[in-house]
Design an enzyme around this catalytic site. Structure first.
Site, PDB file in Angstrom:
ATOM      1  N   CYS A 230      43.089  35.853  24.403  1.00 37.05           N
ATOM      2  CA  CYS A 230      41.818  36.204  23.753  1.00 37.05           C
ATOM      3  C   CYS A 230      40.701  35.290  24.205  1.00 37.05           C
ATOM      4  O   CYS A 230      40.519  34.197  23.646  1.00 37.05           O
ATOM      5  CB  CYS A 230      41.963  36.118  22.239  1.00 37.05           C
ATOM      6  SG  CYS A 230      43.466  36.870  21.592  1.00 37.05           S
TER       7      CYS A 230
ATOM      8  N   THR B 188      37.481  36.989  25.935  1.00 32.14           N
ATOM      9  CA  THR B 188      36.240  37.773  25.937  1.00 32.14           C
ATOM     10  C   THR B 188      35.743  38.075  24.523  1.00 32.14           C
ATOM     11  O   THR B 188      36.534  38.358  23.629  1.00 32.14           O
ATOM     12  CB  THR B 188      36.477  39.085  26.703  1.00 32.14           C
ATOM     13  OG1 THR B 188      36.847  38.760  28.038  1.00 32.14           O
ATOM     14  CG2 THR B 188      35.242  39.956  26.720  1.00 32.14           C
TER      15      THR B 188
ATOM     16  N   PRO C 166      32.312  40.107  22.264  1.00 34.96           N
ATOM     17  CA  PRO C 166      31.328  41.183  22.452  1.00 34.96           C
ATOM     18  C   PRO C 166      30.110  40.719  23.265  1.00 34.96           C
ATOM     19  O   PRO C 166      29.577  41.478  24.070  1.00 34.96           O
ATOM     20  CB  PRO C 166      30.944  41.542  21.018  1.00 34.96           C
ATOM     21  CG  PRO C 166      32.161  41.211  20.204  1.00 34.96           C
ATOM     22  CD  PRO C 166      32.777  40.012  20.862  1.00 34.96           C
TER      23      PRO C 166
ATOM     24  N   SER D  17      31.414  38.129  31.318  1.00 33.66           N
ATOM     25  CA  SER D  17      31.379  37.338  32.550  1.00 33.66           C
ATOM     26  C   SER D  17      30.946  35.898  32.259  1.00 33.66           C
ATOM     27  O   SER D  17      31.437  34.961  32.866  1.00 33.66           O
ATOM     28  CB  SER D  17      30.413  37.980  33.548  1.00 33.66           C
ATOM     29  OG  SER D  17      30.960  39.191  34.022  1.00 33.66           O
TER      30      SER D  17
ATOM     31  N   ARG E 240      44.823  36.435  37.790  1.00 36.03           N
ATOM     32  CA  ARG E 240      44.155  37.198  38.869  1.00 36.03           C
ATOM     33  C   ARG E 240      45.169  37.629  39.922  1.00 36.03           C
ATOM     34  O   ARG E 240      45.100  38.749  40.432  1.00 36.03           O
ATOM     35  CB  ARG E 240      43.033  36.337  39.479  1.00 36.03           C
ATOM     36  CG  ARG E 240      41.843  36.294  38.548  1.00 36.03           C
ATOM     37  CD  ARG E 240      40.781  35.288  38.894  1.00 36.03           C
ATOM     38  NE  ARG E 240      39.812  35.290  37.787  1.00 36.03           N
ATOM     39  CZ  ARG E 240      38.997  34.305  37.488  1.00 36.03           C
ATOM     40  NH1 ARG E 240      38.994  33.199  38.208  1.00 36.03           N
ATOM     41  NH2 ARG E 240      38.169  34.414  36.472  1.00 36.03           N
TER      42      ARG E 240
ATOM     43  N   GLN F 110      45.157  65.073  62.342  1.00 33.13           N
ATOM     44  CA  GLN F 110      44.895  63.681  62.717  1.00 33.13           C
ATOM     45  C   GLN F 110      43.955  62.978  61.737  1.00 33.13           C
ATOM     46  O   GLN F 110      44.065  61.776  61.521  1.00 33.13           O
ATOM     47  CB  GLN F 110      44.331  63.607  64.141  1.00 33.13           C
ATOM     48  CG  GLN F 110      44.488  62.222  64.722  1.00 33.13           C
ATOM     49  CD  GLN F 110      44.055  62.131  66.162  1.00 33.13           C
ATOM     50  OE1 GLN F 110      43.015  62.678  66.543  1.00 33.13           O
ATOM     51  NE2 GLN F 110      44.843  61.463  66.973  1.00 33.13           N
TER      52      GLN F 110
ATOM     53  N   GLY G 232      44.385  66.688  47.067  1.00 29.44           N
ATOM     54  CA  GLY G 232      43.420  67.740  46.726  1.00 29.44           C
ATOM     55  C   GLY G 232      43.415  67.999  45.235  1.00 29.44           C
ATOM     56  O   GLY G 232      43.547  67.081  44.425  1.00 29.44           O
TER      57      GLY G 232
ATOM     58  N   GLU H 111      39.992  40.165  34.053  1.00 32.26           N
ATOM     59  CA  GLU H 111      40.354  38.834  34.592  1.00 32.26           C
ATOM     60  C   GLU H 111      39.200  38.297  35.439  1.00 32.26           C
ATOM     61  O   GLU H 111      39.402  37.607  36.417  1.00 32.26           O
ATOM     62  CB  GLU H 111      41.638  38.871  35.449  1.00 32.26           C
ATOM     63  CG  GLU H 111      42.867  39.550  34.881  1.00 32.26           C
ATOM     64  CD  GLU H 111      43.403  38.941  33.605  1.00 32.26           C
ATOM     65  OE1 GLU H 111      42.740  39.161  32.567  1.00 32.26           O
ATOM     66  OE2 GLU H 111      44.446  38.300  33.613  1.00 32.26           O
TER      67      GLU H 111
END
Lengths: 385, 250
Positions: free
Chosen positions: A123, A125, A127, A131, A241, A277, A338, A362
Site C-alpha cells: 500500500c 499509492t 488518491p 507518480s 518492477r 510475408q 483478426g 509499479e
C-alpha cells in the site's frame, strides 16, 4: 558469462510451466470474466514454494535470487497474467516484511505468507499521490506503544482479501524522509475497504481503496526505523518492477505462441496465414523484441542479485522496455487473429487488457524514464554500460 | 521393502513431433525432453507406497545418455531416495534395457519393480514383461490400482474388456497404466533437495551386460495429414454416409 539456464533453473521452470498449464491456464478466462480471486490456487502455489521465492529460508522462503524468480514467474504468467501478477506482489510484500521487520513481526507473519496460507498487499499509492509517491498524506502518529493511522490508499491489489498490509505512512516531515513503513494486520479496527474497482484487466484479483480512520496498531509494526519507509518502498519496487516486467514477457510469449499456431491453421486467399510475408515479418519482429526484452529483464534481475550500484536504473529500464514490448506483442498477436482476437472465446483480448496496466503500475513508464534520465545526467558519474 | 522404479527420458508430450527430412528418426534437435508420463505415474505410485509405510526406500534408475540424469533428478524431487544412471550411447532396445535392469535388481533386491507400461516415444510396451521373464518373477502389467498386503500384491489391471484384478507374490514387476494415479508436482524446495540426494553412475560393462542390437530402425514417417471434412446438407444424408461410406452404422 553464460546465458544458458542452469540445471536448477530448468527444473524450476519445468515445474512452474506444468503448474501454469494445469492449474491456471484452463481457468484464467473464467477468473477474468467472473472476477474470481483464486485463493485455493494461490494456496496450492504456496505449497509448492511460489509464495516466498526470494524470502529468506528461516521464515519458510526459498532464498532464491531475483533472476531465478523471474524465470519462474515468467512460466506462471503464461498461464494467467493477473493471478501471477498478484503472486509477485505477494512475494514482494512478504520479502519486505521478512527483510525489514523486527523478529516478532517476521515470525508472526512470514511463515504463513511464504506458505501461501496468508496473503499480503502493498500500500503506497494514494488518491492524490501516484507518480509523486513521496507526497503521500496518510499519517501514522506515535501514541505510547502504538501508532495511529489516518488517511487512504488507492488501487491496492488484493485489498479486502489479504491478511497483512505493508503500508507507507508519514511519521515526520514532508517529502520522502518523513515516511515510515508498517506491516499491519489487515483486519485491525479502523481499517475499512471500499467497493471492488471495475477494471479493464487484472480481474482475477480484487482492487480496492483502503481507508484508515484512527487505526491503532502496535509500535512493533514499524519496519526498520522511522523515516526509512520511502527507501524500503523503493527497494521493494526494484524487484516489483522486474516482476511486472516478467509478467509482460510471459504473457507476450503466450500471445505469440497462439499467433504462430493460428497462422498455421487459418486460411485466407487459399493459403494459410504463415505463407504471407507481411505476417512472417510481423512475428519475426515480435519474437526478436520479446527475446531482447527478456534478456533485459534478466540482466536487471542479475544486477539486483549482485547489488549493483545502478540496479535501480537497470530495473527501471527493464520495466519500461519489457512492459512496452510485451504489450505491443500482445496487441500484434491479437491483430493476427483478426476478429477472433477481439472476442472472448480466445485469450488474445485478455492478454492485451491484462498487460496494459503493466505500463502504469509499479511506477509508470514515464516515471521509469525520469529515473533513467536522472541517473544519466548525474555529474561525473560512471557510464551505464 | 525397497522399490526400484525405472524412468525413461523421452520427447515432452506437449511437443509437436517432427520427423527428420531423411526419415531416419524423429527430429530431437532443440526439442524439449521430459520424463515419460507413464514413468512419472510409476514414480508417484512408489512415493505413495512409501508414504503409506509399505516401502522403505525408492531407487530410481534411468538408462541412456548423460542428460537422463535430469529425469532422475525429477524423480528424486518427487520423492525417490537415490538414483542410478546407467550411461549408454544412443538408446538401447527393450531387451538390453531389461537385461541391465535385471542386473540392478540382482544387486539391490527390491521387493517391487515399477515401470511405465510403455514409453511414449517407441511405444514398445516390452521392457516390464521382458524383465519379469529374465528374473522369473511374477508380472502385473497395465496397473490401475496397486494394493500391497504382506508378501502379496493385488493389482487391478486395465484390459480390453474392462478391469481384471490379479494377485501376485512378491517380489514382483508392475507396469503402470494411465489411471493408476495423478502425479504430484515436485515442490521447489524438493527440487533443491533432490540435488543433494545420491546418484550413482554405472556402465553396461560394469554390470557385465553386452548391449544387443537386434532391432534396426528402418524408417520413420509422420501419420497422414488429416483431410478436410465435408458438410452434409441433412440428417438423412449424414445417416446414409455413416451407414454406407464410413460403415459405422448398420
Amino acid at each position: 558469462m553464460d546465458f544458458e539456464l542452469n540445471e536448477d533453473q530448468i527444473a524450476f521452470s519445468d515445474m512452474a510451466r506444468a503448474f501454469a498449464q494445469k492449474e491456471m491456464e484452463p481457468h484464467a478466462a473464467k477468473w477474468d470474466q467472473e472476477q474470481i480471486f483464486p485463493v485455493d490456487v494461490l494456496q496450492k502455489a504456496g505449497e509448492l514454494g511460489f509464495c516466498g521465492l526470494y524470502s529468506p529460508e528461516d521464515v519458510g522462503g526459498l532464498g532464491l535470487g531475483r533472476l531465478d524468480s523471474s524465470i519462474i514467474f515468467e512460466q506462471l504468467a503464461m498461464g494467467c497474467t493477473s493471478t501471477t501478477a498478484f503472486i509477485t506482489i505477494h512475494n514482494m510484500a512478504t520479502w519486505m516484511i521478512a527483510d525489514f521487520s523486527n523478529e516478532e513481526t517476521r515470525q508472526h507473519w512470514c511463515p504463513d505468507l511464504t506458505a501461501g496460507q496468508k496473503l499480503a498487499s502493498y500500500c503506497l499509492t494514494e488518491p492524490n499521490a501516484g507518480s509523486d509517491a513521496a507526497s503521500l498524506k496518510t499519517t501514522a502518529r506515535k501514541e505510547g506503544d502504538s501508532y495511529v493511522l489516518n488517511g487512504s490508499k488507492i488501487f491496492i491489489s488484493g485489498a479486502g482479501a489479504t491478511d497483512v498490509l505493508v503500508v507507507m505512512a508519514r511519521t515526520g516531515e514532508d517529502g520522502p524522509k518523513g515516511i515510515s513503513a508498517f506491516a499491519i494486520d489487515a483486519k485491525a479496527a479502523g481499517i475499512s475497504y471500499g467497493r471492488k474497482e471495475e477494471k479493464m484487466g487484472w480481474n482475477s484479483q480484487p482492487t480496492r481503496l483502503i481507508t484508515f480512520e484512527d487505526a491503532k496498531i502496535p509500535a512493533s509494526c514499524l519496519m526498520g526505523n522511522e523515516g526509512d519507509g520511502f527507501k524500503i518502498a523503493m527497494m521493494g519496487l526494484d524487484g516489483g518492477r522486474i516482476n511486472i516486467a516478467t509478467c509482460s514477457i510471459g504473457t507476450a510469449q503466450a500471445a505469440l505462441n497462439h499467433a504462430i499456431q493460428y497462422m498455421g491453421e487459418r486460411k485466407q486467399f487459399g493459403r494459410t496465414l504463415e505463407n504471407f510475408q507481411a505476417l512472417q515479418f510481423k512475428i519475426a519482429t515480435m519474437n526478436t523484441e520479446l527475446v531482447a526484452a527478456r534478456q533485459m529483464v534478466r540482466l536487471a534481475a542479475s544486477k539486483l542479485d549482485h547489488k549493483h550500484a545502478d540496479r535501480s536504473t537497470y530495473c527501471a529500464m527493464a520495466k519500461r522496455f519489457a512492459t512496452d514490448v510485451g504489450f505491443n506483442v500482445c496487441d500484434e498477436a491479437l491483430q493476427i487473429f483478426g476478429g477472433y482476437g477481439y472476442i472472448k472465446e480466445y485469450p488474445l483480448e485478455r492478454y492485451v487488457r491484462d498487460s496494459r496496466v503493466h505500463r502504469i503500475l509499479e511506477g509508470t513508464n514515464e516515471i521509469m524514464n525520469v529515473i533513467i534520465a536522472r541517473r544519466l545526467l548525474l555529474k561525473d558519474a560512471a557510464d551505464i554500460l | 521393502m525397497k522399490i526400484l522404479v525405472a524412468v525413461k527420458r523421452v520427447i515432452d508430450y506437449n511437443v509437436k513431433v517432427r520427423v527428420k527430412a531423411d526419415k531416419t528418426n524423429v527430429d530431437l534437435a532443440n526439442v524439449k525432453m521430459a520424463m515419460n508420463p507413464f514413468c512419472e505415474i510409476a514414480v508417484e505410485e512408489a512415493v505413495r507406497l512409501k508414504e503409506k509405510g509399505v516401502a522403505s526406500e525408492i531407487i530410481v534408475i534411468s538408462i541412456g545418455a548423460k542428460q537422463c540424469q535430469e529425469q532422475i533428478r525429477t524423480a528424486l524431487a518427487l520423492g525417490a531416495d537415490r538414483g542410478i544412471h546407467i550411461e549408454t550411447e544412443g538408446t538401447p532396445d527393450s531387451l538390453s534395457v531389461a537385461k541391465l535392469l535385471a542386473k540392478v535388481v540382482a544387486e539391490e533386491q527390491p521387493g517391487l519393480v515399477i515401470l511405465g507400461k510403455q514409453a511414449i516415444d517407441s511405444d514398445n510396451n516390452q521392457t516390464g514383461q521382458m524383465l519379469a521373464a529374465l528374473l522369473d518373477r511374477p508380472q502385473a502389467t497395465f496397473a490401475s490400482e496397486v494394493v500391497v498386503a504382506a508378501d502379496k500384491v493385488s493389482v487391478k489391471r486395465e484390459i480390453d474388456g474392462g478391469l481384471q484384478t490379479i494377485e501376485v507374490d512378491l517380489p514382483a514387476i508392475i507396469t503402470a497404466d494411465l489411471r493408476l494415479n495423478e502425479p504430484r508436482y515436485a515442490s521447489l524446495p524438493n527440487i533443491m533437495k533432490a540435488k543433494r540426494k545420491p546418484l550413482d553412475v554405472k556402465t553396461p560393462e560394469e554390470l557385465g551386460v553386452v548391449l544387443s542390437n537386434n532391432i534396426t530402425l528402418v524408417s520413420v514417417e509422420p501419420p497422414a495429414d488429416r483431410k478436410a471434412g465435408i458438410k452434409v446438407s441433412s440428417v438423412a444424408e449424414l445417416v446414409d454416409k455413416l451407414k454406407n461410406e464410413a460403415k459405422v452404422l448398420s
